[in-house]
Design a protein around this motif. Structure first.
Motif, PDB file in Angstrom:
ATOM      1  N   GLU A 299       2.169  10.252  -2.152  1.00 12.45           N
ATOM      2  CA  GLU A 299       1.803  10.844  -3.726  1.00 12.45           C
ATOM      3  C   GLU A 299       0.176  11.038  -3.444  1.00 12.45           C
ATOM      4  O   GLU A 299      -0.361  11.772  -4.128  1.00 12.45           O
ATOM      5  CB  GLU A 299       2.147   9.768  -4.712  1.00 12.45           C
ATOM      6  CG  GLU A 299       1.359   9.903  -6.034  1.00 12.45           C
ATOM      7  CD  GLU A 299       1.851   8.618  -6.755  1.00 12.45           C
ATOM      8  OE1 GLU A 299       0.836   8.350  -7.847  1.00 12.45           O
ATOM      9  OE2 GLU A 299       2.759   8.029  -6.939  1.00 12.45           O
ATOM     10  N   HIS A 300      -0.352   9.964  -2.614  1.00 10.56           N
ATOM     11  CA  HIS A 300      -1.988  10.086  -2.781  1.00 10.56           C
ATOM     12  C   HIS A 300      -2.283  11.146  -1.439  1.00 10.56           C
ATOM     13  O   HIS A 300      -3.641  11.279  -1.212  1.00 10.56           O
ATOM     14  CB  HIS A 300      -2.666   8.975  -2.326  1.00 10.56           C
ATOM     15  CG  HIS A 300      -2.397   8.154  -3.704  1.00 10.56           C
ATOM     16  ND1 HIS A 300      -3.527   8.148  -4.565  1.00 10.56           N
ATOM     17  CD2 HIS A 300      -1.685   7.043  -4.131  1.00 10.56           C
ATOM     18  CE1 HIS A 300      -3.257   7.460  -5.750  1.00 10.56           C
ATOM     19  NE2 HIS A 300      -2.174   6.665  -5.507  1.00 10.56           N
ATOM     20  N   ASN A 301      -1.258  11.964  -0.961  1.00  8.79           N
ATOM     21  CA  ASN A 301      -1.620  12.818   0.348  1.00  8.79           C
ATOM     22  C   ASN A 301      -2.528  12.175   1.226  1.00  8.79           C
ATOM     23  O   ASN A 301      -3.373  12.712   1.864  1.00  8.79           O
ATOM     24  CB  ASN A 301      -2.547  14.015  -0.526  1.00  8.79           C
ATOM     25  CG  ASN A 301      -2.347  15.251   0.366  1.00  8.79           C
ATOM     26  OD1 ASN A 301      -1.530  15.527   1.097  1.00  8.79           O
ATOM     27  ND2 ASN A 301      -3.461  16.104   0.409  1.00  8.79           N
ATOM     28  N   CYS A 302      -2.000  11.067   1.619  1.00  2.80           N
ATOM     29  CA  CYS A 302      -2.779  10.369   2.708  1.00  2.80           C
ATOM     30  C   CYS A 302      -2.027  11.049   4.185  1.00  2.80           C
ATOM     31  O   CYS A 302      -1.206  11.603   4.204  1.00  2.80           O
ATOM     32  CB  CYS A 302      -2.293   8.743   2.917  1.00  2.80           C
ATOM     33  SG  CYS A 302      -2.914   7.863   1.428  1.00  2.80           S
ATOM     34  N   ASN A 303      -2.753  10.722   5.281  1.00  7.90           N
ATOM     35  CA  ASN A 303      -2.397  11.127   6.333  1.00  7.90           C
ATOM     36  C   ASN A 303      -1.509  10.744   7.197  1.00  7.90           C
ATOM     37  O   ASN A 303      -2.024   9.818   8.175  1.00  7.90           O
ATOM     38  CB  ASN A 303      -3.833  11.687   7.223  1.00  7.90           C
ATOM     39  CG  ASN A 303      -3.594  12.315   8.697  1.00  7.90           C
ATOM     40  OD1 ASN A 303      -2.500  13.047   8.781  1.00  7.90           O
ATOM     41  ND2 ASN A 303      -4.621  12.264   9.476  1.00  7.90           N
ATOM     42  N   LEU A 304      -0.323  10.660   6.671  1.00  9.66           N
ATOM     43  CA  LEU A 304       1.001   9.823   7.214  1.00  9.66           C
ATOM     44  C   LEU A 304       1.338  10.337   8.574  1.00  9.66           C
ATOM     45  O   LEU A 304       2.132  11.627   8.452  1.00  9.66           O
ATOM     46  CB  LEU A 304       1.825   9.595   6.297  1.00  9.66           C
ATOM     47  CG  LEU A 304       3.106   8.659   6.487  1.00  9.66           C
ATOM     48  CD1 LEU A 304       2.474   7.171   6.800  1.00  9.66           C
ATOM     49  CD2 LEU A 304       3.878   8.423   5.430  1.00  9.66           C
ATOM     50  N   VAL A 305       1.170   9.936   9.471  1.00 15.04           N
ATOM     51  CA  VAL A 305       1.551  10.619  10.946  1.00 15.04           C
ATOM     52  C   VAL A 305       2.718   9.965  11.584  1.00 15.04           C
ATOM     53  O   VAL A 305       3.391  10.645  12.523  1.00 15.04           O
ATOM     54  CB  VAL A 305       0.375  10.548  11.988  1.00 15.04           C
ATOM     55  CG1 VAL A 305      -0.586  11.405  11.364  1.00 15.04           C
ATOM     56  CG2 VAL A 305       0.208   9.140  12.299  1.00 15.04           C
ATOM     57  N   GLY A 306       3.583   8.865  11.000  1.00 15.75           N
ATOM     58  CA  GLY A 306       4.608   8.228  11.303  1.00 15.75           C
ATOM     59  C   GLY A 306       5.355   7.163  10.708  1.00 15.75           C
ATOM     60  O   GLY A 306       4.626   6.637   9.975  1.00 15.75           O
ATOM     61  N   VAL A 307       6.448   7.060  10.592  1.00 15.58           N
ATOM     62  CA  VAL A 307       7.086   6.002  10.129  1.00 15.58           C
ATOM     63  C   VAL A 307       8.051   5.251  10.910  1.00 15.58           C
ATOM     64  O   VAL A 307       8.897   5.752  11.605  1.00 15.58           O
ATOM     65  CB  VAL A 307       8.023   6.551   8.726  1.00 15.58           C
ATOM     66  CG1 VAL A 307       8.980   5.602   8.347  1.00 15.58           C
ATOM     67  CG2 VAL A 307       7.172   7.011   7.746  1.00 15.58           C
ATOM     68  N   LEU A 308       7.805   4.041  10.984  1.00 20.50           N
ATOM     69  CA  LEU A 308       8.719   3.068  11.668  1.00 20.50           C
ATOM     70  C   LEU A 308       9.736   2.328  10.756  1.00 20.50           C
ATOM     71  O   LEU A 308       9.262   1.505   9.991  1.00 20.50           O
ATOM     72  CB  LEU A 308       8.009   1.916  12.749  1.00 20.50           C
ATOM     73  CG  LEU A 308       6.982   2.385  13.577  1.00 20.50           C
ATOM     74  CD1 LEU A 308       5.983   1.396  13.732  1.00 20.50           C
ATOM     75  CD2 LEU A 308       7.288   3.211  14.464  1.00 20.50           C
TER      76      LEU A 308
ATOM     77  N   ILE B 147       2.273  -3.507  -6.777  1.00 15.66           N
ATOM     78  CA  ILE B 147       1.656  -2.834  -5.755  1.00 15.66           C
ATOM     79  C   ILE B 147       1.286  -1.407  -6.232  1.00 15.66           C
ATOM     80  O   ILE B 147       0.384  -1.084  -5.554  1.00 15.66           O
ATOM     81  CB  ILE B 147       3.168  -2.638  -4.805  1.00 15.66           C
ATOM     82  CG1 ILE B 147       3.439  -3.921  -4.022  1.00 15.66           C
ATOM     83  CG2 ILE B 147       2.898  -1.499  -3.787  1.00 15.66           C
ATOM     84  CD1 ILE B 147       4.700  -4.014  -3.380  1.00 15.66           C
ATOM     85  N   SER B 148       1.891  -0.712  -7.237  1.00 17.50           N
ATOM     86  CA  SER B 148       1.581   0.277  -7.368  1.00 17.50           C
ATOM     87  C   SER B 148      -0.009   0.347  -7.765  1.00 17.50           C
ATOM     88  O   SER B 148      -0.865   1.509  -7.321  1.00 17.50           O
ATOM     89  CB  SER B 148       2.526   1.116  -8.356  1.00 17.50           C
ATOM     90  OG  SER B 148       3.637   1.285  -8.148  1.00 17.50           O
ATOM     91  N   GLU B 149      -0.222  -0.414  -8.647  1.00 18.96           N
ATOM     92  CA  GLU B 149      -1.685  -0.553  -9.017  1.00 18.96           C
ATOM     93  C   GLU B 149      -2.608  -0.779  -8.144  1.00 18.96           C
ATOM     94  O   GLU B 149      -3.934  -0.208  -8.011  1.00 18.96           O
ATOM     95  CB  GLU B 149      -1.586  -1.700 -10.086  1.00 18.96           C
ATOM     96  CG  GLU B 149      -0.995  -1.622 -11.549  1.00 18.96           C
ATOM     97  CD  GLU B 149      -1.710  -2.375 -12.550  1.00 18.96           C
ATOM     98  OE1 GLU B 149      -2.627  -2.661 -12.662  1.00 18.96           O
ATOM     99  OE2 GLU B 149      -0.454  -2.884 -13.339  1.00 18.96           O
ATOM    100  N   VAL B 150      -2.328  -1.428  -7.090  1.00 15.92           N
ATOM    101  CA  VAL B 150      -3.457  -1.771  -6.003  1.00 15.92           C
ATOM    102  C   VAL B 150      -3.441  -0.563  -4.931  1.00 15.92           C
ATOM    103  O   VAL B 150      -4.662  -0.031  -4.836  1.00 15.92           O
ATOM    104  CB  VAL B 150      -2.838  -3.186  -4.930  1.00 15.92           C
ATOM    105  CG1 VAL B 150      -3.837  -3.048  -3.932  1.00 15.92           C
ATOM    106  CG2 VAL B 150      -2.684  -4.264  -5.835  1.00 15.92           C
ATOM    107  N   LEU B 151      -2.498   0.141  -4.585  1.00 15.18           N
ATOM    108  CA  LEU B 151      -2.391   1.138  -3.814  1.00 15.18           C
ATOM    109  C   LEU B 151      -3.021   2.484  -4.613  1.00 15.18           C
ATOM    110  O   LEU B 151      -3.748   3.381  -4.060  1.00 15.18           O
ATOM    111  CB  LEU B 151      -0.955   1.708  -3.482  1.00 15.18           C
ATOM    112  CG  LEU B 151      -0.264   0.603  -2.470  1.00 15.18           C
ATOM    113  CD1 LEU B 151       0.750   1.160  -2.166  1.00 15.18           C
ATOM    114  CD2 LEU B 151      -1.230   0.540  -1.259  1.00 15.18           C
ATOM    115  N   ASP B 152      -2.946   2.539  -5.844  1.00 12.64           N
ATOM    116  CA  ASP B 152      -3.611   3.658  -6.764  1.00 12.64           C
ATOM    117  C   ASP B 152      -5.185   3.249  -6.623  1.00 12.64           C
ATOM    118  O   ASP B 152      -5.868   4.485  -6.967  1.00 12.64           O
ATOM    119  CB  ASP B 152      -3.374   3.745  -8.351  1.00 12.64           C
ATOM    120  CG  ASP B 152      -1.903   4.205  -8.390  1.00 12.64           C
ATOM    121  OD1 ASP B 152      -1.237   4.965  -7.457  1.00 12.64           O
ATOM    122  OD2 ASP B 152      -0.988   4.133  -9.324  1.00 12.64           O
TER     123      ASP B 152
END
Length: 303
Positions: free
Chosen positions: A27-36, A175-180
């Protein structure tokens, strides 16, 4: 801590909080390069399991399944992606070297208590049992147990009639509030860290399904608290009826001044619920399952 703008992030996880974090990173368009993603074959005893791999693939994020987080294939995948940060969210397995040292700027963990209080295991149950306070806390992993510096923390209240499911919903909102807040800062290359006060630390021991056994010789409020603390998605509190277990998912306290009985004995039956005496007061069992199909009756004993 100063980061590169849009740091390279890998997420590891296995439960609802992991999936929520994955959604927020996207949602925040982070540079997510992988998921485990923990393999579904290893999900049997994982409450609230979520397979992250299908969701990651839906958004074209490279992903791998694992049985053990420190296995060689995982380390190889992470090394190839060269992450700046490794998020380890909702995973009971401990991350160890060499994986622990692969992210350039460290590893981000999560815990649902007001750290430094309530480090350790079984936090949802312990909160309802009155042994820890609730908060969504993101922190940098170090060599200790939930002891690294805090990136962000949002408190929530555990109320007297909350069940395990209610606490999990409150955790998700927090969690949503902290990550936002922290993810936009990360995208800017900023990471504000607050050291924990270790002198205030408390530790929660691991809980097992057998710890849900009800002792009817306790006051009604302690029995009620245990039922709420172990309710779904946790295994449930239980007693014994006939030859098998009676698993209790939901209950309502009775007027403690109105009913007196022998602890563990059924003192009333009303429609589909049964009233069981405690040492002080009594409690209505409203949602339960029993191994025996025999009908309950007034005067019968549980436990």
């Amino acid at each position: 801590m100063k980061l590169p703008k849009k740091p390279r992030i890998i997420l590891a996880g296995s439960v609802n909080s992991s999936l929520l974090t994955l959604k927020k990173l996207l949602e925040h368009n982070c540079n997510l390069v992988g998921v485990l993603a923990l393999s579904p074959d290893r999900s049997k005893n994982v409450s609230g399991f979520q397979d992250l791999k299908p969701f990651a693939e839906k958004y074209n994020v490279p992903s791998v399944h694992f049985d053990k987080i420190n296995e060689a294939a995982v380390c190889q995948f992470v090394e190839q992606k060269q992450p700046d940060l490794l998020f380890v969210i909702g995973l009971s397995q401990m991350v160890r070297e060499p994986l622990l040292g692969m992210a350039k700027f460290g590893n981000v963990g999560f815990h649902p208590t007001r750290l430094p209080e309530g480090r350790g295991r079984g936090a949802v149950a312990w909160m309802i049992l009155g042994k820890a306070k609730g908060a969504a806390t993101f922190f940098l992993l170090d060599e200790g147990m939930d002891s690294g510096p805090i990136l962000g923390q949002k408190d929530f209240e555990v109320e007297e009639h909350d069940y395990a499911f209610d606490i999990i919903e409150k955790i998700k909102l927090a969690i949503s509030e902290v990550l936002d807040y922290i993810l936009p800062e990360m995208n800017k290359g900023l990471l504000e860290l607050k050291p924990q006060d270790h002198s205030r630390a408390t530790y929660l021991g691991r809980r097992k399904p057998k710890d849900g056994l009800i002792n009817w010789d306790q006051p009604w409020d302690e029995v009620y608290r245990l039922i709420r603390a172990t309710a779904p998605p946790l295994p449930g509190a239980y007693s014994y009826w006939k030859e098998g277990q009676l698993v209790i998912y939901r209950a309502t306290p009775a007027d403690p001044k109105k009913y007196i009985g022998v602890p563990g004995r059924i003192i009333a039956i009303e429609e589909k619920r049964i009233l069981v005496a405690c040492r002080e007061g009594a409690i209505w069992l409203e949602d339960f399952s029993a191994a025996s199909s025999d009908n309950f009756r007034v005067g019968a004993d549980l436990g």
